[in-house]
Design a protein around this motif. Sequence first.
Motif, PDB file in Angstrom:
ATOM      1  N   ILE A  29       5.231  14.589  16.427  1.00  0.00           N
ATOM      2  CA  ILE A  29       6.109  15.144  17.458  1.00  0.00           C
ATOM      3  C   ILE A  29       6.579  16.522  16.998  1.00  0.00           C
ATOM      4  O   ILE A  29       7.057  16.691  15.873  1.00  0.00           O
ATOM      5  CB  ILE A  29       7.315  14.223  17.704  1.00  0.00           C
ATOM      6  N   ASN A  30       6.403  17.512  17.873  1.00  0.00           N
ATOM      7  CA  ASN A  30       6.820  18.867  17.544  1.00  0.00           C
ATOM      8  C   ASN A  30       7.255  19.570  18.818  1.00  0.00           C
ATOM      9  O   ASN A  30       7.080  19.054  19.915  1.00  0.00           O
ATOM     10  CB  ASN A  30       5.677  19.628  16.850  1.00  0.00           C
ATOM     11  N   ALA A  31       7.816  20.731  18.669  1.00  0.00           N
ATOM     12  CA  ALA A  31       8.320  21.480  19.821  1.00  0.00           C
ATOM     13  C   ALA A  31       7.397  22.622  20.224  1.00  0.00           C
ATOM     14  O   ALA A  31       7.772  23.452  21.043  1.00  0.00           O
ATOM     15  CB  ALA A  31       9.705  22.033  19.494  1.00  0.00           C
ATOM     16  N   ILE A  32       6.183  22.667  19.661  1.00  0.00           N
ATOM     17  CA  ILE A  32       5.298  23.798  19.931  1.00  0.00           C
ATOM     18  C   ILE A  32       4.032  23.388  20.666  1.00  0.00           C
ATOM     19  O   ILE A  32       3.648  24.014  21.636  1.00  0.00           O
ATOM     20  CB  ILE A  32       4.937  24.511  18.609  1.00  0.00           C
ATOM     21  N   SER A  40       8.018  11.666  26.450  1.00  0.00           N
ATOM     22  CA  SER A  40       6.912  11.679  25.491  1.00  0.00           C
ATOM     23  C   SER A  40       7.375  11.887  24.052  1.00  0.00           C
ATOM     24  O   SER A  40       6.651  11.570  23.118  1.00  0.00           O
ATOM     25  CB  SER A  40       5.898  12.752  25.862  1.00  0.00           C
ATOM     26  N   MET A  41       8.574  12.395  23.880  1.00  0.00           N
ATOM     27  CA  MET A  41       9.066  12.676  22.535  1.00  0.00           C
ATOM     28  C   MET A  41      10.066  11.641  22.020  1.00  0.00           C
ATOM     29  O   MET A  41      10.712  11.858  20.999  1.00  0.00           O
ATOM     30  CB  MET A  41       9.685  14.075  22.508  1.00  0.00           C
ATOM     31  N   LEU A  42      10.160  10.487  22.696  1.00  0.00           N
ATOM     32  CA  LEU A  42      11.100   9.455  22.248  1.00  0.00           C
ATOM     33  C   LEU A  42      10.716   8.859  20.895  1.00  0.00           C
ATOM     34  O   LEU A  42      11.564   8.629  20.050  1.00  0.00           O
ATOM     35  CB  LEU A  42      11.207   8.338  23.288  1.00  0.00           C
ATOM     36  N   ASN A  43       9.435   8.563  20.696  1.00  0.00           N
ATOM     37  CA  ASN A  43       8.974   8.063  19.409  1.00  0.00           C
ATOM     38  C   ASN A  43       7.497   8.397  19.209  1.00  0.00           C
ATOM     39  O   ASN A  43       6.829   8.882  20.121  1.00  0.00           O
ATOM     40  CB  ASN A  43       9.233   6.555  19.248  1.00  0.00           C
ATOM     41  N   ILE A  46       4.811   6.632  21.670  1.00  0.00           N
ATOM     42  CA  ILE A  46       4.720   7.260  22.988  1.00  0.00           C
ATOM     43  C   ILE A  46       4.039   8.631  22.860  1.00  0.00           C
ATOM     44  O   ILE A  46       3.219   8.992  23.698  1.00  0.00           O
ATOM     45  CB  ILE A  46       6.110   7.428  23.633  1.00  0.00           C
ATOM     46  N   TRP A  47       4.376   9.362  21.815  1.00  0.00           N
ATOM     47  CA  TRP A  47       3.797  10.694  21.618  1.00  0.00           C
ATOM     48  C   TRP A  47       2.275  10.623  21.539  1.00  0.00           C
ATOM     49  O   TRP A  47       1.579  11.367  22.213  1.00  0.00           O
ATOM     50  CB  TRP A  47       4.376  11.302  20.346  1.00  0.00           C
ATOM     51  N   GLN A  48       1.754   9.722  20.718  1.00  0.00           N
ATOM     52  CA  GLN A  48       0.308   9.615  20.564  1.00  0.00           C
ATOM     53  C   GLN A  48      -0.355   9.118  21.849  1.00  0.00           C
ATOM     54  O   GLN A  48      -1.387   9.644  22.264  1.00  0.00           O
ATOM     55  CB  GLN A  48      -0.033   8.711  19.394  1.00  0.00           C
ATOM     56  N   PHE A  49       0.235   8.106  22.480  1.00  0.00           N
ATOM     57  CA  PHE A  49      -0.322   7.587  23.722  1.00  0.00           C
ATOM     58  C   PHE A  49      -0.332   8.661  24.812  1.00  0.00           C
ATOM     59  O   PHE A  49      -1.338   8.868  25.493  1.00  0.00           O
ATOM     60  CB  PHE A  49       0.493   6.371  24.194  1.00  0.00           C
ATOM     61  N   THR A  50       0.777   9.333  24.967  1.00  0.00           N
ATOM     62  CA  THR A  50       0.920  10.336  26.019  1.00  0.00           C
ATOM     63  C   THR A  50      -0.030  11.509  25.819  1.00  0.00           C
ATOM     64  O   THR A  50      -0.680  11.955  26.765  1.00  0.00           O
ATOM     65  CB  THR A  50       2.372  10.846  26.071  1.00  0.00           C
ATOM     66  N   ASN A  51      -0.122  12.020  24.605  1.00  0.00           N
ATOM     67  CA  ASN A  51      -1.006  13.152  24.366  1.00  0.00           C
ATOM     68  C   ASN A  51      -2.474  12.776  24.524  1.00  0.00           C
ATOM     69  O   ASN A  51      -3.267  13.575  25.016  1.00  0.00           O
ATOM     70  CB  ASN A  51      -0.737  13.768  22.996  1.00  0.00           C
ATOM     71  N   SER A  52      -2.828  11.572  24.157  1.00  0.00           N
ATOM     72  CA  SER A  52      -4.197  11.110  24.362  1.00  0.00           C
ATOM     73  C   SER A  52      -4.507  10.967  25.853  1.00  0.00           C
ATOM     74  O   SER A  52      -5.549  11.437  26.329  1.00  0.00           O
ATOM     75  CB  SER A  52      -4.390   9.768  23.651  1.00  0.00           C
ATOM     76  N   PHE A  53      -3.611  10.334  26.586  1.00  0.00           N
ATOM     77  CA  PHE A  53      -3.817  10.128  28.018  1.00  0.00           C
ATOM     78  C   PHE A  53      -3.839  11.455  28.768  1.00  0.00           C
ATOM     79  O   PHE A  53      -4.720  11.693  29.604  1.00  0.00           O
ATOM     80  CB  PHE A  53      -2.718   9.221  28.591  1.00  0.00           C
ATOM     81  N   VAL A 105       3.860   1.888  31.164  1.00  0.00           N
ATOM     82  CA  VAL A 105       3.543   1.312  29.856  1.00  0.00           C
ATOM     83  C   VAL A 105       4.772   1.143  28.973  1.00  0.00           C
ATOM     84  O   VAL A 105       4.871   0.183  28.219  1.00  0.00           O
ATOM     85  CB  VAL A 105       2.474   2.174  29.144  1.00  0.00           C
ATOM     86  N   PHE A 106       5.751   2.054  29.091  1.00  0.00           N
ATOM     87  CA  PHE A 106       6.911   2.035  28.212  1.00  0.00           C
ATOM     88  C   PHE A 106       8.195   1.857  29.005  1.00  0.00           C
ATOM     89  O   PHE A 106       8.281   2.272  30.164  1.00  0.00           O
ATOM     90  CB  PHE A 106       6.999   3.345  27.412  1.00  0.00           C
ATOM     91  N   ASP A 107       9.209   1.245  28.366  1.00  0.00           N
ATOM     92  CA  ASP A 107      10.517   1.137  29.032  1.00  0.00           C
ATOM     93  C   ASP A 107      11.352   2.372  28.686  1.00  0.00           C
ATOM     94  O   ASP A 107      10.874   3.286  28.031  1.00  0.00           O
ATOM     95  CB  ASP A 107      11.231  -0.166  28.631  1.00  0.00           C
ATOM     96  N   ASN A 108      12.614   2.397  29.121  1.00  0.00           N
ATOM     97  CA  ASN A 108      13.460   3.574  28.938  1.00  0.00           C
ATOM     98  C   ASN A 108      13.835   3.840  27.480  1.00  0.00           C
ATOM     99  O   ASN A 108      14.191   4.953  27.119  1.00  0.00           O
ATOM    100  CB  ASN A 108      14.729   3.458  29.775  1.00  0.00           C
ATOM    101  N   GLU A 109      13.781   2.807  26.636  1.00  0.00           N
ATOM    102  CA  GLU A 109      14.120   2.979  25.223  1.00  0.00           C
ATOM    103  C   GLU A 109      12.908   3.382  24.382  1.00  0.00           C
ATOM    104  O   GLU A 109      13.028   3.615  23.186  1.00  0.00           O
ATOM    105  CB  GLU A 109      14.710   1.684  24.639  1.00  0.00           C
ATOM    106  N   GLY A 110      11.722   3.397  24.989  1.00  0.00           N
ATOM    107  CA  GLY A 110      10.528   3.795  24.261  1.00  0.00           C
ATOM    108  C   GLY A 110       9.707   2.655  23.725  1.00  0.00           C
ATOM    109  O   GLY A 110       8.784   2.874  22.944  1.00  0.00           O
ATOM    110  N   ASN A 111      10.016   1.435  24.124  1.00  0.00           N
ATOM    111  CA  ASN A 111       9.249   0.266  23.681  1.00  0.00           C
ATOM    112  C   ASN A 111       8.168  -0.058  24.713  1.00  0.00           C
ATOM    113  O   ASN A 111       8.389   0.104  25.909  1.00  0.00           O
ATOM    114  CB  ASN A 111      10.161  -0.937  23.512  1.00  0.00           C
ATOM    115  N   ARG A 112       7.047  -0.579  24.227  1.00  0.00           N
ATOM    116  CA  ARG A 112       5.997  -0.983  25.167  1.00  0.00           C
ATOM    117  C   ARG A 112       6.458  -2.178  25.973  1.00  0.00           C
ATOM    118  O   ARG A 112       7.133  -3.064  25.470  1.00  0.00           O
ATOM    119  CB  ARG A 112       4.715  -1.342  24.425  1.00  0.00           C
ATOM    120  N   LYS A 113       6.088  -2.181  27.250  1.00  0.00           N
ATOM    121  CA  LYS A 113       6.472  -3.297  28.119  1.00  0.00           C
ATOM    122  C   LYS A 113       5.616  -4.511  27.843  1.00  0.00           C
ATOM    123  O   LYS A 113       4.510  -4.460  27.440  1.00  0.00           O
ATOM    124  CB  LYS A 113       6.333  -2.895  29.590  1.00  0.00           C
TER     125      LYS A 113
END
Length: 113
Positions: A29-32, A40-43, A46-53, A105-113
């Motif tokens: 996770i980075n800001a650049i 996408s930056m919660l954990n 999510i970061w890896q899943f989101t960037n891949s998708f 795929v994810f809930d509001n806290e960043g956990n997979r459903k």
Amino acid sequence: MNPFYYVLSINGLLFVLSVIFYFFPPKKINAIYGYRTYKSMLNQDIWQFTNSFFAKQFLIYSAISLVAALFIVYLNPKISWQPMALMLLSLAVSIIKTEQTITKVFDNEGNRK
């Protein structure tokens, strides 16, 4: 300006960026670099899943945009706003589909459903 150069500079550049995102995804996770939204930056999961998708969606829709813009230029060389509209549409569709998938795929806290 030659309309084919215009399409390659707009839609072609988008396609090249999508290839870069696809083959060189961000590791941490980075800001650049990467698909950066609040969700996408919660954990890291999510970061890896989101960037891949997003990279897959971005590659598909930018390729469609490039081919469609080249086809439009082939049919009518006097174009103006159509390649830019296709570029923005492909980017918007990629972002919307990614955000919808994160919500599924994810809930509001960043956990997979």
